[in-house]
Every structure is written in structure tokens, then in C-alpha cells.
Design a protein around this motif. Structure first.
Motif, PDB file in Angstrom:
ATOM      1  N   ARG A  44       0.832  -1.203   0.000  1.00  0.00           N
ATOM      2  CA  ARG A  44       0.000   0.000   0.000  1.00  0.00           C
ATOM      3  C   ARG A  44       0.871   1.259   0.000  1.00  0.00           C
ATOM      4  O   ARG A  44       0.662   2.173  -0.783  1.00  0.00           O
ATOM      5  N   TRP A  45       1.878   1.280   0.884  1.00  0.00           N
ATOM      6  CA  TRP A  45       2.742   2.468   0.949  1.00  0.00           C
ATOM      7  C   TRP A  45       3.642   2.570  -0.277  1.00  0.00           C
ATOM      8  O   TRP A  45       3.973   3.670  -0.723  1.00  0.00           O
ATOM      9  N   ASP A  46       4.052   1.436  -0.827  1.00  0.00           N
ATOM     10  CA  ASP A  46       4.807   1.468  -2.076  1.00  0.00           C
ATOM     11  C   ASP A  46       3.970   2.124  -3.166  1.00  0.00           C
ATOM     12  O   ASP A  46       4.448   2.965  -3.931  1.00  0.00           O
ATOM     13  N   ARG A  47       2.717   1.731  -3.214  1.00  0.00           N
ATOM     14  CA  ARG A  47       1.818   2.268  -4.233  1.00  0.00           C
ATOM     15  C   ARG A  47       1.546   3.760  -4.016  1.00  0.00           C
ATOM     16  O   ARG A  47       1.392   4.518  -4.971  1.00  0.00           O
ATOM     17  N   PHE A  48       1.484   4.161  -2.765  1.00  0.00           N
ATOM     18  CA  PHE A  48       1.164   5.539  -2.412  1.00  0.00           C
ATOM     19  C   PHE A  48       2.392   6.454  -2.480  1.00  0.00           C
ATOM     20  O   PHE A  48       2.276   7.681  -2.458  1.00  0.00           O
ATOM     21  N   SER A  49       3.578   5.884  -2.576  1.00  0.00           N
ATOM     22  CA  SER A  49       4.815   6.646  -2.388  1.00  0.00           C
ATOM     23  C   SER A  49       4.961   7.834  -3.329  1.00  0.00           C
ATOM     24  O   SER A  49       5.303   8.947  -2.896  1.00  0.00           O
ATOM     25  N   SER A  50       4.705   7.656  -4.620  1.00  0.00           N
ATOM     26  CA  SER A  50       4.888   8.757  -5.570  1.00  0.00           C
ATOM     27  C   SER A  50       3.870   9.866  -5.343  1.00  0.00           C
ATOM     28  O   SER A  50       4.190  11.060  -5.442  1.00  0.00           O
ATOM     29  N   VAL A  51       2.621   9.483  -5.014  1.00  0.00           N
ATOM     30  CA  VAL A  51       1.583  10.481  -4.728  1.00  0.00           C
ATOM     31  C   VAL A  51       1.926  11.226  -3.448  1.00  0.00           C
ATOM     32  O   VAL A  51       1.814  12.447  -3.368  1.00  0.00           O
TER      33      VAL A  51
ATOM     34  N   THR B 284      14.452   5.231   8.733  1.00  0.00           N
ATOM     35  CA  THR B 284      13.821   3.962   8.385  1.00  0.00           C
ATOM     36  C   THR B 284      12.390   4.153   7.907  1.00  0.00           C
ATOM     37  O   THR B 284      11.720   5.122   8.244  1.00  0.00           O
ATOM     38  N   ASP B 285      11.919   3.190   7.136  1.00  0.00           N
ATOM     39  CA  ASP B 285      10.523   3.134   6.713  1.00  0.00           C
ATOM     40  C   ASP B 285      10.214   1.695   6.335  1.00  0.00           C
ATOM     41  O   ASP B 285      11.119   0.938   5.954  1.00  0.00           O
ATOM     42  N   LEU B 286       8.943   1.325   6.436  1.00  0.00           N
ATOM     43  CA  LEU B 286       8.532  -0.026   6.061  1.00  0.00           C
ATOM     44  C   LEU B 286       8.505  -0.212   4.545  1.00  0.00           C
ATOM     45  O   LEU B 286       8.709  -1.312   4.040  1.00  0.00           O
ATOM     46  N   SER B 287       8.259   0.876   3.815  1.00  0.00           N
ATOM     47  CA  SER B 287       8.114   0.810   2.365  1.00  0.00           C
ATOM     48  C   SER B 287       9.457   0.920   1.648  1.00  0.00           C
ATOM     49  O   SER B 287      10.194   1.888   1.829  1.00  0.00           O
ATOM     50  N   GLY B 288       9.735  -0.053   0.792  1.00  0.00           N
ATOM     51  CA  GLY B 288      10.952   0.004  -0.008  1.00  0.00           C
ATOM     52  C   GLY B 288      10.953   1.170  -0.980  1.00  0.00           C
ATOM     53  O   GLY B 288      11.990   1.779  -1.247  1.00  0.00           O
ATOM     54  N   GLU B 289       9.770   1.496  -1.523  1.00  0.00           N
ATOM     55  CA  GLU B 289       9.669   2.629  -2.439  1.00  0.00           C
ATOM     56  C   GLU B 289       9.936   3.942  -1.721  1.00  0.00           C
ATOM     57  O   GLU B 289      10.572   4.853  -2.276  1.00  0.00           O
TER      58      GLU B 289
ATOM     59  N   ILE C   7      20.796   9.561  15.840  1.00  0.00           N
ATOM     60  CA  ILE C   7      19.366   9.838  15.698  1.00  0.00           C
ATOM     61  C   ILE C   7      18.724   8.678  14.954  1.00  0.00           C
ATOM     62  O   ILE C   7      19.259   8.201  13.957  1.00  0.00           O
ATOM     63  N   LEU C   8      17.542   8.253  15.423  1.00  0.00           N
ATOM     64  CA  LEU C   8      16.745   7.281  14.686  1.00  0.00           C
ATOM     65  C   LEU C   8      15.477   7.970  14.214  1.00  0.00           C
ATOM     66  O   LEU C   8      14.721   8.522  15.019  1.00  0.00           O
ATOM     67  N   GLU C   9      15.228   7.935  12.902  1.00  0.00           N
ATOM     68  CA  GLU C   9      13.976   8.429  12.339  1.00  0.00           C
ATOM     69  C   GLU C   9      13.143   7.232  11.906  1.00  0.00           C
ATOM     70  O   GLU C   9      13.604   6.400  11.124  1.00  0.00           O
ATOM     71  N   VAL C  10      11.917   7.150  12.398  1.00  0.00           N
ATOM     72  CA  VAL C  10      11.004   6.057  12.070  1.00  0.00           C
ATOM     73  C   VAL C  10       9.890   6.587  11.165  1.00  0.00           C
ATOM     74  O   VAL C  10       9.312   7.632  11.435  1.00  0.00           O
ATOM     75  N   GLY C  11       9.601   5.870  10.087  1.00  0.00           N
ATOM     76  CA  GLY C  11       8.574   6.321   9.149  1.00  0.00           C
ATOM     77  C   GLY C  11       9.026   7.552   8.387  1.00  0.00           C
ATOM     78  O   GLY C  11       8.325   8.567   8.351  1.00  0.00           O
TER      79      GLY C  11
ATOM     80  N   SER D  82      -6.042  11.228  -5.721  1.00  0.00           N
ATOM     81  CA  SER D  82      -4.937  10.432  -6.247  1.00  0.00           C
ATOM     82  C   SER D  82      -4.490   9.355  -5.271  1.00  0.00           C
ATOM     83  O   SER D  82      -3.632   8.531  -5.607  1.00  0.00           O
ATOM     84  N   THR D  83      -5.056   9.340  -4.061  1.00  0.00           N
ATOM     85  CA  THR D  83      -4.676   8.323  -3.084  1.00  0.00           C
ATOM     86  C   THR D  83      -5.145   6.954  -3.549  1.00  0.00           C
ATOM     87  O   THR D  83      -6.155   6.840  -4.256  1.00  0.00           O
ATOM     88  N   PRO D  84      -4.439   5.886  -3.175  1.00  0.00           N
ATOM     89  CA  PRO D  84      -4.825   4.542  -3.629  1.00  0.00           C
ATOM     90  C   PRO D  84      -6.275   4.184  -3.322  1.00  0.00           C
ATOM     91  O   PRO D  84      -6.954   3.584  -4.156  1.00  0.00           O
ATOM     92  N   GLU D  85      -6.758   4.570  -2.123  1.00  0.00           N
ATOM     93  CA  GLU D  85      -8.115   4.212  -1.740  1.00  0.00           C
ATOM     94  C   GLU D  85      -9.152   4.855  -2.660  1.00  0.00           C
ATOM     95  O   GLU D  85     -10.119   4.215  -3.064  1.00  0.00           O
ATOM     96  N   LEU D  86      -8.948   6.135  -2.986  1.00  0.00           N
ATOM     97  CA  LEU D  86      -9.927   6.823  -3.821  1.00  0.00           C
ATOM     98  C   LEU D  86      -9.767   6.456  -5.298  1.00  0.00           C
ATOM     99  O   LEU D  86     -10.733   6.502  -6.050  1.00  0.00           O
TER     100      LEU D  86
END
Length: 298
Positions: free
Chosen positions: A26-33, A94-99, A67-71, A250-254
Motif C-alpha cells: 500500500r505504501w509502495d503504491r502511495f509513495s509517488s503520490v 527507516t521506513d517499512l516501504s521500499g519505495e 538519531i533514529l527516524e522512524v517512518g 490520487s490516493t490509492p483508496e480513492l
């Protein structure tokens, strides 16, 4: 972010995601938007969090070591940390999404095939906010901008932030603020209700952590000895109803919603949102986004 029964926001709603893989997709898909419409917007909150982390203290003996940055998202906050931090301070984003990780590397001018820039003392890698791959007391600063309210178990994310911080370390969080002060994420749903457009039952509101007293209790429960909270606000960066519609739809859900909704009804929905936003702008009002934020000391 956690791997089980995750939740993601669709404006004010959150829909269940049942695995880390699905969440990452989901976040990979949303990354560019996200990078195009939201990355810069989130800087308003990130600035406040970073300022409270005191990355460049007057006393050189108190310069943070790590420093650790999450998300980290698309890297706007990461870039800001690099600008403010001392050259000797190590930054791990760090982030969960590879994109998202790839976008962060690109923004921070780190070759995509590498995980770090030794010259800038920056490392960028994938990680789960609720199960961090770092040892105890590894960092003396922790940053999580607009992430805590999205994870399955915010208490677990708090616990992890406490665990990886050394004594005296500082953690800074932000979450969605009060619904009534966040028109950016309510207008679309309000217009949908007017048109009779329904959505999946809400599992958990994205505003579920907007109570500052609740946030403070969670921080103290995690073990932090000092927890300060407050609200802050920024305006949406769109200049017209048309621009606003382009960004939110432009969000994936919409985008998925448009595939199953009657084309004429979808057109009415977009037009109503545009009209509503233009009316607010014509009245001299901002389309706004409030955030609650918290500064915790271990």
C-alpha cells in the motif's frame, strides 16, 4: 509498523491490512503520490519535532551521537535532519516501504544501491516501527512524524522507542490532531455523505490519538520520565479546489473507489469537493491540518 491487522487511513477512516507485506504494498503504491502532494506539507510538523530534539546545542559536549527516524516517508524530514544535525551525529532513517526508502535516498543524494553515506553519517534502511532491528540504548534521539497513529499497537511503538533510546535520550512524535481542526482530512468524507456515497465501516479513526492527556499517559506508561504535549497546525498547500481534488483523489483508496463507483456519481463527488474548497478559499479560510505532538525524555 506491525505485521498483524494493520490499519491505514482513508481520510478519517482506517481500513484493515492483515500483513506487513500488504501494508508495504500500500505504501509502495502511495509513495509517488505522497512525495508529490504530502511530503513538503509534513515538514511543518517535522520542523517542530526536530527543533525539540536539539540537534545543534550550544554546548558542544551535548551534541547527539545518533538519531533514529522512524517512518521517514519520502525523505523531507530526513533531509531536514541532515541539514540541522552536527556532521559527527549519525542519522539512521527507516521506513517499512521500499519505495519510500528509494525516494528518501534520491532526495538525500544517496545512490540507490547503497544504504549509507559515510560522508554525511547517514544510513537509510527498511524497518518495522513496532519491532526495530536495533539494540537497547542505541540512540540518543528518536523522531517519528505522523506515524504513531497508523500502527497497529501504538503502545508497542512507544515501548520500542523507549528501548532503543539511552538514558536522557529524547523522542519526538506527532499524530493527527483534533478532527474539527483538520478540514483537509474531513472534506472528502463530508461531501461523500451529502451524495449518499458509502464506504467500508470504520475500524479505527485516524484521529484516535488526538487526546493529549491520553498521549501523555501512553508516554509515561512506556517509561519516559518527562512527557510534554501540544497542538500545532499547518495549511494545505493547494491553491485551488481543483488542485485539492487532484491531490486527494490520487490516493490509492480513492483511485480504487473510482473503479467501482458510478462514473457520473464520482464526477459529482469531485465537483462538490472542488466547490466546497473554492468556497472556503474565497472566504479567506485555510484548508487545515492539525497535529498533536509530544516530546518525551527517558
Amino acid at each position: 509498523m506491525s505485521s498483524s491487522h494493520m490499519y491505514l487511513n482513508t481520510n478519517e477512516s482506517i481500513v484493515p491490512i492483515h500483513s506487513t507485506e500488504e501494508l508495504e504494498k500500500r505504501w509502495d503504491r502511495f509513495s509517488s503520490v505522497y512525495s508529490k502532494y504530502n511530503n513538503t506539507l509534513c515538514l511543518s510538523f517535522c520542523n517542530i519535532l526536530i527543533a525539540n530534539l536539539v540537534l545543534a546545542p550550544l554546548d558542544s559536549k551535548k551534541i547527539p551521537k545518533s538519531i533514529l527516524e522512524v517512518g521517514c516517508g519520502a525523505g523531507a524530514g530526513t533531509e531536514l535532519c541532515i541539514f540541522y544535525k552536527h556532521p559527527s551525529t549519525k542519522l539512521t532513517s527507516t521506513d517499512l516501504s521500499g519505495e519510500m526508502i528509494q525516494l528518501t535516498k534520491k532526495r538525500c543524494q544517496i545512490p540507490l544501491e547503497l544504504d549509507c553515506n559515510t560522508e554525511k553519517s547517514v544510513s537509510i534502511q527498511k524497518a518495522d516501527a513496532e519491532n526495530l532491528p536495533f539494540g537497547n540504548a542505541t540512540f540518543d534521539r528518536y523522531l517519528a512524524n505522523l506515524c504513531l497513529h497508523l500502527v497497529n499497537d501504538p503502545d508497542q511503538m512507544f515501548s520500542e522507542s523507549y528501548r532503543v533510546l539511552e538514558d536522557g535520550g529524547i523522542a519526538a512524535f506527532s499524530v493527527w490532531g483534533r478532527k474539527e481542526n483538520t478540514s483537509k482530512f474531513t472534506i472528502v468524507n463530508e461531501c461523500a455523505e451529502i451524495l449518499g456515497i458509502t464506504s467500508k465501516p470504520m475500524q479505527r479513526s485516524a484521529f484516535h490519538l488526538n487526546d493529549l492527556s491520553k498521549l501523555r499517559e501512553m508516554g509515561l506508561k512506556a517509561g519516559f520520565k518527562k512527557v510534554l504535549t501540544g497542538y500545532t497546525y499547518c495549511n494545505d498547500l493547494s491553491q485551488s479546489g481543483e488542485e485539492f481534488v487532484e491531490s486527494v483523489f490520487s490516493t490509492p483508496e480513492l483511485v480504487d473507489k473510482a473503479k467501482v463507483l458510478d462514473e457520473q456519481l464520482m464526477s459529482k463527488w469531485r465537483s462538490l469537493v472542488k466547490e466546497h474548497v473554492d468556497n472556503l478559499y474565497n472566504q479567506g479560510k485555510f484548508i487545515g491540518f492539525e497535529a498533536g505532538y509530544m516530546i518525551c525524555t527517558k
